[in-house]
Design an enzyme around this catalytic site. Structure first.
Site, mmCIF file in Angstrom:
data_model
loop_
_atom_site.group_PDB
_atom_site.id
_atom_site.type_symbol
_atom_site.label_atom_id
_atom_site.label_comp_id
_atom_site.label_asym_id
_atom_site.label_seq_id
_atom_site.Cartn_x
_atom_site.Cartn_y
_atom_site.Cartn_z
ATOM 1 N N TYR A 1 0.839 -1.211 0.000
ATOM 2 C CA TYR A 1 0.000 0.000 0.000
ATOM 3 C C TYR A 1 0.877 1.266 0.000
ATOM 4 O O TYR A 1 0.683 2.179 -0.810
ATOM 5 C CB TYR A 1 -0.920 -0.051 1.225
HETATM 6 N N1 LIG Z 1 -7.022 5.244 6.781
HETATM 7 C C1 LIG Z 1 -6.005 6.041 7.084
HETATM 8 O O1 LIG Z 1 -5.605 6.198 8.260
HETATM 9 C C2 LIG Z 1 -5.320 6.827 5.988
HETATM 10 C C3 LIG Z 1 -4.213 7.599 6.300
HETATM 11 C C4 LIG Z 1 -3.640 8.381 5.313
HETATM 12 C C5 LIG Z 1 -4.168 8.371 4.026
HETATM 13 N N2 LIG Z 1 -5.238 7.575 3.738
HETATM 14 C C6 LIG Z 1 -5.795 7.660 2.372
HETATM 15 O O2 LIG Z 1 -6.828 8.629 2.419
HETATM 16 C C7 LIG Z 1 -7.743 8.406 1.340
HETATM 17 C C8 LIG Z 1 -9.175 8.532 1.860
HETATM 18 O O3 LIG Z 1 -9.392 7.570 2.862
HETATM 19 P P1 LIG Z 1 -10.882 7.236 3.332
HETATM 20 O O4 LIG Z 1 -10.782 6.504 4.607
HETATM 21 O O5 LIG Z 1 -11.725 8.442 3.206
HETATM 22 O O6 LIG Z 1 -11.295 6.228 2.180
HETATM 23 P P2 LIG Z 1 -12.623 5.320 2.083
HETATM 24 O O7 LIG Z 1 -13.657 5.794 3.048
HETATM 25 O O8 LIG Z 1 -12.206 3.890 2.123
HETATM 26 O O9 LIG Z 1 -13.176 5.687 0.619
HETATM 27 C C9 LIG Z 1 -12.632 5.102 -0.520
HETATM 28 C C10 LIG Z 1 -13.375 5.653 -1.715
HETATM 29 O O10 LIG Z 1 -12.799 5.083 -2.906
HETATM 30 C C11 LIG Z 1 -13.873 4.588 -3.699
HETATM 31 N N3 LIG Z 1 -13.450 3.501 -4.552
HETATM 32 C C12 LIG Z 1 -12.824 2.356 -4.171
HETATM 33 N N4 LIG Z 1 -12.674 1.550 -5.247
HETATM 34 C C13 LIG Z 1 -13.191 2.218 -6.311
HETATM 35 C C14 LIG Z 1 -13.345 1.916 -7.679
HETATM 36 N N5 LIG Z 1 -12.918 0.750 -8.193
HETATM 37 N N6 LIG Z 1 -13.941 2.819 -8.495
HETATM 38 C C15 LIG Z 1 -14.387 4.006 -7.990
HETATM 39 N N7 LIG Z 1 -14.279 4.350 -6.704
HETATM 40 C C16 LIG Z 1 -13.691 3.459 -5.872
HETATM 41 C C17 LIG Z 1 -14.906 4.122 -2.702
HETATM 42 O O11 LIG Z 1 -16.149 3.938 -3.347
HETATM 43 P P3 LIG Z 1 -17.276 2.901 -2.753
HETATM 44 O O12 LIG Z 1 -18.099 3.728 -1.797
HETATM 45 O O13 LIG Z 1 -18.027 2.472 -3.952
HETATM 46 O O14 LIG Z 1 -16.547 1.784 -2.056
HETATM 47 C C18 LIG Z 1 -14.869 5.300 -1.728
HETATM 48 O O15 LIG Z 1 -15.591 6.391 -2.255
HETATM 49 C C19 LIG Z 1 -7.388 7.046 0.762
HETATM 50 O O16 LIG Z 1 -6.636 7.237 -0.427
HETATM 51 C C20 LIG Z 1 -6.474 6.427 1.826
HETATM 52 O O17 LIG Z 1 -5.531 5.554 1.262
HETATM 53 C C21 LIG Z 1 -5.831 6.811 4.680
#
Ligand SMILES: NC(=O)c1ccc[n+]([C@@H]2O[C@H](COP(=O)([O-])OP(=O)(O)OC[C@H]3O[C@@H](n4cnc5c(N)ncnc54)[C@H](OP(=O)(O)O)[C@@H]3O)[C@@H](O)[C@H]2O)c1
Length: 218
Positions: free
Chosen positions: A129
């Site tokens: 990742y």
């Molecule tokens: N979790 C952490 O602590 C952390 C830390 C730093 C950075 N990040 C990054 O921050 C970002 C936002 O995180 P988050 O927690 O808000 O993410 P999230 O809630 O998991 O949302 C992911 C989004 O991506 C969409 N998606 C996934 N697969 C897709 C596809 N094939 N086609 C179109 N859309 C798709 C999902 O759509 P669906 O609703 O259809 O699933 C959802 O809208 C991510 O890039 C993550 O890697 C995360």
């Protein structure tokens, strides 16, 4: 400003959509299912249906031809090795290609601290990742577009604080999704912030002040 959000149903993306709307922007975005599109329509958001893993760059460009900026907040969210490659790296590369076709220069990418949780030895999936996120950062920073890479610390669903630490190098702690969304909205609205990688942690600076502090002297 008209902003197209890839990841608009997600934790950061949905908050970003609301924040931008509150600022008076026109928000659209990519969703995978038509029920998601209908739900967003009731909130005044025109979502367009497509899957980032299968849509062609031309078709994606067609969905965002009428926008001023793109926000990429999507992620595979631990969906496995292939999904992580397909969304977190290849999805960004496809978005860059589509943006060029559509004539959209400005892109804000939500990435991650490269050193995030490395001390925890979370295994090959997490290492992959982090590697995919880095490759996406490289692709965007070498794209020649008007890009911003925002690297938030660990995301929390708590209410936003309105204050952050934002800069080219910050400590890796925790940050609310709301503060990430509000910061990205403010960054997209500041044209003097361009071609910068900014790390985001909880902190004491009001978001608008933190953004202003990162405007580089001309
Ligand atoms: N979790 C952490 O602590 C952390 C830390 C730093 C950075 N990040 C990054 O921050 C970002 C936002 O995180 P988050 O927690 O808000 O993410 P999230 O809630 O998991 O949302 C992911 C989004 O991506 C969409 N998606 C996934 N697969 C897709 C596809 N094939 N086609 C179109 N859309 C798709 C999902 O759509 P669906 O609703 O259809 O699933 C959802 O809208 C991510 O890039 C993550 O890697 C995360």
């Amino acid at each position: 400003m008209r902003v197209f959000i890839i990841g608009i149903t997600g934790g950061v993306g949905s908050r970003l959509a609301r924040t931008l709307q509150e600022r008076g922007d026109t928000v659209s975005g990519l969703v995978r299912r038509s029920d998601q599109r209908e739900r967003l329509r009731t909130a005044g958001i025109e979502a367009r249906v497509g899957d980032l893993t299968t849509i062609t760059p031309d078709d994606l460009a067609g969905l965002m031809r009428d926008v001023d900026a793109i926000a990429f907040t999507a992620g595979a969210g631990g969906g496995g090795h292939d999904a992580t490659s397909a969304i977190d790296r290849d999805g960004v590369i496809k978005t860059i290609t589509a943006a060029r076709i559509a004539g959209v220069a400005r892109i804000g990418l939500v990435s991650v601290f490269p050193e995030a949780w490395r001390e925890r030895n979370l295994g090959a999936g997490f290492d992959h990742y982090i590697a995919m996120k880095k490759e996406a950062d490289i692709a965007l920073t070498q794209s020649g577009l008007d890009w911003i890479v925002l690297r938030p610390a660990v995301l929390l669903d708590d209410p936003g604080r309105g204050t952050v630490a934002l800069g080219p190098a910050e400590l890796h702690g925790e940050i609310t999704r709301q503060d990430v969304a509000d910061t990205l909205a403010a960054l997209l609205h500041e044209p003097r912030i361009s071609r910068q990688i900014l790390e985001l942690n909880h902190g004491d600076a009001w978001i608008e002040e933190a953004v202003e502090t990162n405007i580089r002297a001309a």
